[in-house]
Design an enzyme around this catalytic site. Structure first.
Site, PDB file in Angstrom:
ATOM      1  N   ARG A  25       0.823  -1.239   0.005  1.00  0.00           N
ATOM      2  CA  ARG A  25      -0.042  -0.095   0.032  1.00  0.00           C
ATOM      3  C   ARG A  25       0.917   1.238  -0.024  1.00  0.00           C
ATOM      4  O   ARG A  25       0.465   2.302  -0.559  1.00  0.00           O
ATOM      5  CB  ARG A  25      -0.926   0.035   1.250  1.00  0.00           C
ATOM      6  CG  ARG A  25      -2.019   0.980   1.285  1.00  0.00           C
ATOM      7  CD  ARG A  25      -2.902   0.851   2.217  1.00  0.00           C
ATOM      8  NE  ARG A  25      -4.018   2.014   2.115  1.00  0.00           N
ATOM      9  CZ  ARG A  25      -4.514   2.687   3.140  1.00  0.00           C
ATOM     10  NH1 ARG A  25      -3.521   2.877   3.988  1.00  0.00           N
ATOM     11  NH2 ARG A  25      -5.547   3.707   2.918  1.00  0.00           N
ATOM     12  N   ILE A  51      -7.322   7.683  -0.821  1.00  0.00           N
ATOM     13  CA  ILE A  51      -7.055   6.121  -0.914  1.00  0.00           C
ATOM     14  C   ILE A  51      -7.982   5.467   0.368  1.00  0.00           C
ATOM     15  O   ILE A  51      -7.940   6.034   1.437  1.00  0.00           O
ATOM     16  CB  ILE A  51      -5.637   5.728  -0.784  1.00  0.00           C
ATOM     17  CG1 ILE A  51      -5.571   4.172  -1.048  1.00  0.00           C
ATOM     18  CG2 ILE A  51      -5.050   5.935   0.418  1.00  0.00           C
ATOM     19  CD1 ILE A  51      -4.029   3.849  -1.179  1.00  0.00           C
ATOM     20  N   SER A  52      -8.842   4.545  -0.151  1.00  0.00           N
ATOM     21  CA  SER A  52      -9.654   3.941   0.839  1.00  0.00           C
ATOM     22  C   SER A  52      -9.158   3.296   1.883  1.00  0.00           C
ATOM     23  O   SER A  52      -7.859   2.699   1.756  1.00  0.00           O
ATOM     24  CB  SER A  52     -10.889   3.180   0.148  1.00  0.00           C
ATOM     25  OG  SER A  52     -11.585   3.986  -0.693  1.00  0.00           O
ATOM     26  N   GLN A  53      -9.887   3.595   2.993  1.00  0.00           N
ATOM     27  CA  GLN A  53      -9.549   2.618   4.285  1.00  0.00           C
ATOM     28  C   GLN A  53      -9.324   1.049   3.538  1.00  0.00           C
ATOM     29  O   GLN A  53     -10.225   0.295   2.836  1.00  0.00           O
ATOM     30  CB  GLN A  53     -10.691   2.436   5.114  1.00  0.00           C
ATOM     31  CG  GLN A  53     -10.619   1.571   6.414  1.00  0.00           C
ATOM     32  CD  GLN A  53     -11.970   1.503   7.008  1.00  0.00           C
ATOM     33  OE1 GLN A  53     -12.898   1.672   6.561  1.00  0.00           O
ATOM     34  NE2 GLN A  53     -11.905   0.634   8.270  1.00  0.00           N
TER      35      GLN A  53
END
Length: 205
Positions: A25, A51-53
């Site tokens: 990530r 950027i999503s969880q």
């Protein structure tokens, strides 16, 4: 991140778990937020986007019930993290990003992985990618006021779409199943995403 945020919760799809182990990530995070790259929360990536969880990404991917041979449309390339996970999981990924700055950066990073199954487009994701339809799966990474009709039309028979729907502050995540002319939408959980801007989303005003 994988053990504490995914495996310890309700992420049980081993292919999804393995994809998260394969895709770092931190490569998709701005330098300013590198120390938080593996926190279970969304992070800014520029252009007013996030950027999503990690958990939410894993949950959405799991709800697509991917087997490996699917042709998938992703709405909202963002930094390319979810795109990379999809490329690990399916046959073909078609990804749309409306912001050229994000799209170019994501494509540059993703090319370093050597993926050959991703096709990029800079456009209004709310109306999908009609020329490449139908799609076995569609995943929308921005909140829409309603489920976009164009995306429903571009979903293949027996296809599945995961899409957040609600107001600009909070949404409900829906899994949409298409079976012939029957469209069934199931409310999965609450969520918060940036707005889906476009013709069948929110106005950019």
């Amino acid at each position: 991140m994988v053990e504490e945020q995914l495996v310890s919760r309700d992420i049980t799809d081993q292919r999804v778990i393995d994809a998260f182990r394969h895709v770092p990530r931190h490569l998709f995070i701005t330098e300013k937020h590198l120390d938080s790259a593996y926190d279970d929360r969304p992070l800014p990536i520029g252009c007013g986007q996030t950027i999503s969880q990690p958990y939410m990404v894993a949950y959405m991917l799991q709800e697509l019930f991917l087997k490996g041979k699917e042709k998938v449309l992703e709405i909202g390339t963002g930094s390319g993290y979810q795109t990379a996970l999809l490329a690990e999981l399916v046959r073909e990924v078609y990804t749309i990003e409306r912001l050229s700055g994000l799209a170019v950066g994501a494509e540059r990073i993703l090319k370093t992985f050597g993926f050959s199954n991703i096709t990029f487009k800079i456009s209004d994701g709310s109306i999908g990618w009609k020329e490449k339809s139908p799609f076995d799966r569609i995943i929308v990474s921005a909140g829409a006021p309603d489920i976009p009709h164009s995306l429903i039309d571009q979903l293949a028979d027996k296809g599945i779409m995961v899409v957040p729907v609600g107001d600009e502050f909070s949404q409900k995540l829906f899994r949409v199943n298409k079976n012939g002319s029957e469209i069934r939408a199931e409310n999965l959980t609450g969520c918060v995403f940036v707005k889906l801007i476009g013709k069948e989303g929110w106005s950019d005003e």
